[in-house]
Design a protein around this motif. Structure first.
Motif, PDB file in Angstrom:
ATOM      1  N   TRP A 154       2.025  -3.504   7.052  1.00  0.00           N
ATOM      2  CA  TRP A 154       2.445  -2.230   7.252  1.00  0.00           C
ATOM      3  C   TRP A 154       1.711  -1.483   8.875  1.00  0.00           C
ATOM      4  N   ASN A 155       1.111  -2.396   9.435  1.00  0.00           N
ATOM      5  CA  ASN A 155       0.328  -2.013  10.393  1.00  0.00           C
ATOM      6  C   ASN A 155       1.035  -1.709  11.837  1.00  0.00           C
ATOM      7  N   TYR A 156       2.103  -2.528  12.033  1.00  0.00           N
ATOM      8  CA  TYR A 156       2.833  -2.567  13.137  1.00  0.00           C
ATOM      9  C   TYR A 156       4.379  -2.761  12.840  1.00  0.00           C
ATOM     10  N   GLN A 208      14.942  -2.415   1.564  1.00  0.00           N
ATOM     11  CA  GLN A 208      13.390  -1.859   1.231  1.00  0.00           C
ATOM     12  C   GLN A 208      12.962  -2.498  -0.137  1.00  0.00           C
ATOM     13  N   GLY A 209      11.627  -2.564  -0.485  1.00  0.00           N
ATOM     14  CA  GLY A 209      11.038  -2.895  -1.729  1.00  0.00           C
ATOM     15  C   GLY A 209       9.702  -3.368  -1.802  1.00  0.00           C
ATOM     16  N   MET A 210       9.073  -3.624  -2.858  1.00  0.00           N
ATOM     17  CA  MET A 210       7.855  -4.230  -3.032  1.00  0.00           C
ATOM     18  C   MET A 210       7.883  -5.561  -2.713  1.00  0.00           C
ATOM     19  N   GLY A 211       6.872  -6.272  -3.083  1.00  0.00           N
ATOM     20  CA  GLY A 211       6.726  -7.857  -2.817  1.00  0.00           C
ATOM     21  C   GLY A 211       7.802  -8.486  -3.816  1.00  0.00           C
ATOM     22  N   ALA A 212       8.163  -8.057  -4.864  1.00  0.00           N
ATOM     23  CA  ALA A 212       9.313  -8.703  -5.692  1.00  0.00           C
ATOM     24  C   ALA A 212      10.489  -8.783  -4.920  1.00  0.00           C
ATOM     25  N   THR A 229       4.813 -11.778   8.249  1.00  0.00           N
ATOM     26  CA  THR A 229       3.422 -10.958   8.524  1.00  0.00           C
ATOM     27  C   THR A 229       2.709 -10.454   7.440  1.00  0.00           C
ATOM     28  N   GLY A 230       1.723 -10.924   7.077  1.00  0.00           N
ATOM     29  CA  GLY A 230       0.931 -10.364   5.928  1.00  0.00           C
ATOM     30  C   GLY A 230      -0.551 -11.167   5.744  1.00  0.00           C
ATOM     31  N   SER A 231      -0.923 -10.819   4.460  1.00  0.00           N
ATOM     32  CA  SER A 231      -2.031 -11.583   4.437  1.00  0.00           C
ATOM     33  C   SER A 231      -2.172 -12.953   3.911  1.00  0.00           C
ATOM     34  N   PRO A 233      -3.310 -14.361   1.310  1.00  0.00           N
ATOM     35  CA  PRO A 233      -2.776 -14.590  -0.302  1.00  0.00           C
ATOM     36  C   PRO A 233      -1.471 -14.686  -0.342  1.00  0.00           C
ATOM     37  N   THR A 234      -0.855 -13.629   0.154  1.00  0.00           N
ATOM     38  CA  THR A 234       0.814 -13.339   0.220  1.00  0.00           C
ATOM     39  C   THR A 234       1.318 -14.610   0.962  1.00  0.00           C
ATOM     40  N   GLY A 235       0.536 -15.055   2.104  1.00  0.00           N
ATOM     41  CA  GLY A 235       1.275 -16.034   2.877  1.00  0.00           C
ATOM     42  C   GLY A 235       1.366 -17.263   2.132  1.00  0.00           C
ATOM     43  N   GLN A 236       0.321 -17.679   1.343  1.00  0.00           N
ATOM     44  CA  GLN A 236       0.164 -18.665   0.479  1.00  0.00           C
ATOM     45  C   GLN A 236       1.391 -18.716  -0.576  1.00  0.00           C
ATOM     46  N   LYS A 237       1.690 -17.703  -1.253  1.00  0.00           N
ATOM     47  CA  LYS A 237       2.645 -17.613  -2.227  1.00  0.00           C
ATOM     48  C   LYS A 237       4.301 -17.650  -1.524  1.00  0.00           C
ATOM     49  N   VAL A 238       4.369 -17.010  -0.505  1.00  0.00           N
ATOM     50  CA  VAL A 238       5.572 -17.172   0.402  1.00  0.00           C
ATOM     51  C   VAL A 238       5.836 -18.529   0.804  1.00  0.00           C
ATOM     52  N   GLU A 252       2.588 -15.318   9.898  1.00  0.00           N
ATOM     53  CA  GLU A 252       1.394 -14.662  10.852  1.00  0.00           C
ATOM     54  C   GLU A 252       0.456 -13.897   9.724  1.00  0.00           C
ATOM     55  N   LEU A 253      -0.656 -14.472   9.560  1.00  0.00           N
ATOM     56  CA  LEU A 253      -1.368 -14.180   8.406  1.00  0.00           C
ATOM     57  C   LEU A 253      -2.754 -13.484   8.915  1.00  0.00           C
ATOM     58  N   GLY A 254      -3.810 -13.228   7.813  1.00  0.00           N
ATOM     59  CA  GLY A 254      -4.922 -12.412   8.513  1.00  0.00           C
ATOM     60  C   GLY A 254      -6.007 -13.368   9.130  1.00  0.00           C
ATOM     61  N   GLY A 410      -8.450 -18.651  11.745  1.00  0.00           N
ATOM     62  CA  GLY A 410      -8.149 -19.212  12.809  1.00  0.00           C
ATOM     63  C   GLY A 410      -7.246 -18.442  13.736  1.00  0.00           C
ATOM     64  N   LEU A 411      -7.034 -16.937  13.670  1.00  0.00           N
ATOM     65  CA  LEU A 411      -6.205 -16.258  14.318  1.00  0.00           C
ATOM     66  C   LEU A 411      -6.457 -16.263  15.846  1.00  0.00           C
ATOM     67  N   ALA A 412      -7.504 -15.437  16.021  1.00  0.00           N
ATOM     68  CA  ALA A 412      -7.845 -15.277  17.393  1.00  0.00           C
ATOM     69  C   ALA A 412      -9.364 -15.394  17.620  1.00  0.00           C
ATOM     70  N   PRO A 448       2.158 -17.010  23.676  1.00  0.00           N
ATOM     71  CA  PRO A 448       2.303 -17.144  22.162  1.00  0.00           C
ATOM     72  C   PRO A 448       1.274 -16.392  21.313  1.00  0.00           C
ATOM     73  N   PHE A 449       1.737 -16.079  20.095  1.00  0.00           N
ATOM     74  CA  PHE A 449       0.698 -15.436  19.264  1.00  0.00           C
ATOM     75  C   PHE A 449       0.815 -15.848  17.856  1.00  0.00           C
ATOM     76  N   GLY A 450      -0.286 -16.160  17.457  1.00  0.00           N
ATOM     77  CA  GLY A 450      -0.111 -16.875  15.867  1.00  0.00           C
ATOM     78  C   GLY A 450      -1.536 -17.550  15.893  1.00  0.00           C
TER      79      GLY A 450
HETATM   80  P1  NDP Z   1       0.178  -8.319   2.394  1.00  0.00           P
HETATM   81  O1  NDP Z   1       0.241  -9.346   2.391  1.00  0.00           O
HETATM   82  O2  NDP Z   1      -0.072  -7.392   1.028  1.00  0.00           O
HETATM   83  O3  NDP Z   1       2.122  -7.900   2.541  1.00  0.00           O
HETATM   84  C1  NDP Z   1       2.896  -8.313   3.806  1.00  0.00           C
HETATM   85  C2  NDP Z   1       4.407  -8.135   3.254  1.00  0.00           C
HETATM   86  O4  NDP Z   1       4.615  -9.228   2.129  1.00  0.00           O
HETATM   87  C3  NDP Z   1       4.939  -6.810   2.562  1.00  0.00           C
HETATM   88  O5  NDP Z   1       6.095  -6.428   2.895  1.00  0.00           O
HETATM   89  C4  NDP Z   1       4.206  -7.190   1.157  1.00  0.00           C
HETATM   90  O6  NDP Z   1       5.539  -6.243   0.448  1.00  0.00           O
HETATM   91  C5  NDP Z   1       5.477  -8.566   0.945  1.00  0.00           C
HETATM   92  N1  NDP Z   1       5.005  -9.280  -0.199  1.00  0.00           N
HETATM   93  C6  NDP Z   1       3.900  -9.238  -1.157  1.00  0.00           C
HETATM   94  N2  NDP Z   1       4.139 -10.168  -1.741  1.00  0.00           N
HETATM   95  C7  NDP Z   1       4.933 -11.020  -1.565  1.00  0.00           C
HETATM   96  C8  NDP Z   1       5.534 -12.036  -2.292  1.00  0.00           C
HETATM   97  N3  NDP Z   1       5.122 -12.544  -3.402  1.00  0.00           N
HETATM   98  N4  NDP Z   1       6.782 -12.667  -1.898  1.00  0.00           N
HETATM   99  C9  NDP Z   1       7.359 -12.071  -0.828  1.00  0.00           C
HETATM  100  N5  NDP Z   1       6.621 -10.693  -0.077  1.00  0.00           N
HETATM  101  C10 NDP Z   1       5.587 -10.223  -0.374  1.00  0.00           C
HETATM  102  O7  NDP Z   1      -0.074  -7.482   3.582  1.00  0.00           O
HETATM  103  P2  NDP Z   1      -0.382  -6.084   4.190  1.00  0.00           P
HETATM  104  O8  NDP Z   1       1.077  -5.361   4.269  1.00  0.00           O
HETATM  105  O9  NDP Z   1      -1.421  -5.594   3.406  1.00  0.00           O
HETATM  106  O10 NDP Z   1      -0.800  -6.338   5.595  1.00  0.00           O
HETATM  107  C11 NDP Z   1      -2.216  -6.612   5.900  1.00  0.00           C
HETATM  108  C12 NDP Z   1      -2.537  -7.784   6.190  1.00  0.00           C
HETATM  109  O11 NDP Z   1      -1.392  -8.521   7.122  1.00  0.00           O
HETATM  110  C13 NDP Z   1      -3.715  -8.369   6.859  1.00  0.00           C
HETATM  111  O12 NDP Z   1      -4.173  -9.751   5.984  1.00  0.00           O
HETATM  112  C14 NDP Z   1      -3.273  -8.643   8.115  1.00  0.00           C
HETATM  113  O13 NDP Z   1      -4.235  -9.604   8.754  1.00  0.00           O
HETATM  114  C15 NDP Z   1      -1.984  -9.400   8.267  1.00  0.00           C
HETATM  115  N6  NDP Z   1      -1.524  -9.143   9.200  1.00  0.00           N
HETATM  116  C16 NDP Z   1      -1.200 -10.317  10.136  1.00  0.00           C
HETATM  117  C17 NDP Z   1      -0.931 -10.209  11.217  1.00  0.00           C
HETATM  118  C18 NDP Z   1      -0.519 -11.372  12.304  1.00  0.00           C
HETATM  119  O14 NDP Z   1       0.423 -11.403  13.301  1.00  0.00           O
HETATM  120  N7  NDP Z   1      -1.258 -12.494  11.973  1.00  0.00           N
HETATM  121  C19 NDP Z   1      -0.249  -8.723  11.942  1.00  0.00           C
HETATM  122  C20 NDP Z   1      -0.398  -7.798  11.155  1.00  0.00           C
HETATM  123  C21 NDP Z   1      -0.911  -7.864   9.867  1.00  0.00           C
HETATM  124  P3  NDP Z   1       4.810  -5.065  -0.136  1.00  0.00           P
HETATM  125  O15 NDP Z   1       3.515  -4.520   0.693  1.00  0.00           O
HETATM  126  O16 NDP Z   1       5.867  -3.869   0.020  1.00  0.00           O
HETATM  127  O17 NDP Z   1       4.461  -5.182  -1.691  1.00  0.00           O
END
Ligand code: NDP
Length: 486
Positions: A154-156, A208-212, A229-231, A233-238, A252-254, A410-412, A448-450
């Protein structure tokens, strides 16, 4: 909402806005006021299917166009984004709460850079010729993967939609993008602009939608690749869900990135780097340098100057160009960060600035600085994703590098010093995908970014991104009679 050209429906599929109110409602809250400014509906299974089918139907014809043709469309989209930068920046500020003084220079502009860069590169995405003995040869084709799913944080929201879409489309893939439920609006405008620029229906879709909903997209048999791009824990699931079908991924995770300041550093630059690396976008940046290691001799001067500079924070209305520090994205995120601040105080870290929720509406939280932070405190181990800087003290270079790397992330990483050889030694030693010397947090599309370690897999931006949106086919060409053993 201080914006009158917002998206007209929840989803964008096959070149047009699509509504389906059967999906769960998602309220869009303006972080400055806490008021609902728009409502979208989560994709039902029928909507998700429709988007995937549109992307699947469009892919072969899109890939069959020349790179020059695809690139022209992306570059046209970049031009439109730049022309509408003001409106797109206002929308980004409404979605995220980030001040217009930031979004005007960092969001649609960054998205346009990606569209322009990969648009320019599209015609150069080619294979190679490999000569062999006897005149035989192999040539390779660099082919698209197929339908890619993009899932954003949600940040960018504008930037992420473009950083994923631009290289994917340049390589001949199509995309279904799911924004974060917290910031659903901006990606729709990206889809609208790509269509206006000439992208055929189905090439770039948004649901649109939540994680599901994201989870349901990943495992669909029509999908070849997932870019999240996410956290962590989400990255591990995805990543695990994608692995089941052996799909390609970009993750691209945290992070919990270090910023190492030696006592010979330019103090003003080091403080600027720490401000950029902790308080830009109200600290909601994945690559933030949230562990600021300062060499013992410089700590007092660093904290003094930092505190002086923080007096120039202008917290307020994101639409006022004088504002340089906005609210956090949501009440939930502010609550999470406040809990981290409380933990830091309880652990004995010294609060030198901020730490409070200002008495005003909106999801504001003061820029916060802790000193005397030790490596074992949650402040130094956990990703906070908010305006909280931790200052740690070190004595030697060897110690700084060891402690900087003592994290699963190990992002930056960045180093501030005037000593050239030390700067390069540190950059080589950092266990991080994106390193900086005498700055922090810049992310031009050319670079490169990652992340490495738990911060991710793959790279976005630069030529490197092409590796993650294509596959190589090798074709052996015989120029001689076939020799068989019998
Ligand atoms: P989340 O990991 O909570 O969510 C990221 C996206 O994944 C959202 O769209 C979310 O949907 C979706 N999602 C959640 N669960 C699942 C699933 N099981 N399967 C598929 N998709 C799913 O991250 P945030 O949105 O809270 O963002 C913050 C995080 O993102 C921080 O950890 C930050 O470091 C990281 N981040 C990394 C960047 C990078 O480039 N490395 C850049 C920006 C942020 P929904 O939220 O709608 O439920």
């Amino acid at each position: 909402m201080p914006y009158d050209t917002q998206p007209t429906a929840s989803h964008f599929i096959a070149g047009e806005y699509v509504e389906d109110t059967a999906g769960d409602p998602i309220d869009v809250v303006y972080p400055y006021t806490g008021k609902v400014i728009a409502r979208v509906h989560a994709a039902t299974p029928a909507i998700a299917d429709r988007a995937l089918q549109a992307a699947s139907d469009a892919q072969a014809a899109w890939a069959a166009m020349t790179g020059t043709e695809r690139g022209r469309i992306l570059r046209r989209a970049a031009d439109i984004m730049r022309e509408r930068n003001h409106d797109l920046s206002v929308l980004e500020s409404c979605d995220t709460g980030k001040p217009l003084s930031e979004t005007t220079v960092a969001d649609a502009t960054s998205g346009a850079d990606a569209l322009e860069y990969f648009g320019g590169m599209a015609a150069t995405i080619t294979g190679e010729h490999i000569p062999l003995a006897g005149g035989d040869f192999v040539y390779t084709r660099r082919e698209p993967l197929g339908v890619c799913v993009g899932i954003g944080a949600w940040n960018y929201p504008t930037q992420i939609a473009c950083w994923k879409g631009a290289p994917a489309l340049a390589c001949g893939n199509t995309m279904v993008f799911k924004p974060s439920e917290t910031t659903p609006l901006c990606a729709l405008k990206v889809a609208e602009i790509l269509t206006e620029a000439g992208a055929p229906p189905g090439v770039y879709n948004v649901v649109q939608g939540m994680g599901a909903v994201g989870a349901s997209l990943i495992t669909d048999p029509r999908v070849a690749k997932v870019s999240l791009t996410g956290s962590v824990p989400t990255g591990q699931k995805v990543y695990a869900a994608a692995a089941e079908g052996l799909r390609n991924v970009t993750m691209e995770l945290g992070g919990k990135s270090p910023q190492v300041v030696f006592d010979d550093a330019d103090l003003e630059d080091a403080v600027s780097g720490a401000i950029l690396g902790n308080f830009y976008s109200t600290g909601q940046v994945c690559s933030n340098g949230t562990r600021v290691f300062v060499q013992r001799g410089l700590v007092d001067a660093f904290l003094t100057r930092l505190t002086e500079r923080l007096a120039d924070v202008v917290m307020g209305d994101p639409m006022d160009m004088a504002t340089n520090f906005g609210p956090m994205v949501s009440a939930r995120q502010r609550d999470l960060v406040e809990a981290c601040i409380a933990k830091g105080k309880a652990a004995g870290a010294r609060l030198v600035h901020g730490g409070n929720r200002p008495d005003r509406e909106g999801f504001f939280l003061e820029p916060t600085v802790f000193a005397d932070v030790t490596d074992d405190m949650a402040l130094a181990t956990d990703e906070i994703f908010g305006p909280v800087m931790s200052v740690l003290t070190f004595d030697t270079e060897e110690e700084a590098l060891r402690r900087a790397n003592a994290t699963p992330y190990g992002l930056a990483a960045s180093v501030f010093t005037k000593d050239l050889t030390r700067a390069h030694r540190m950059a080589a030693g950092f266990e991080a995908g994106t390193c900086y010397i005498n700055t922090h947090n810049l992310a031009p599309v050319e670079a490169p970014f990652g992340g490495s370690k738990m911060s991710g897999v793959g790279r976005e931006n630069s030529k490197a991104a092409i590796e993650f949106y294509t596959q190589i086919k090798g074709i052996y060409v015989a120029m001689n009679p076939v020799e068989a053993p019998f």
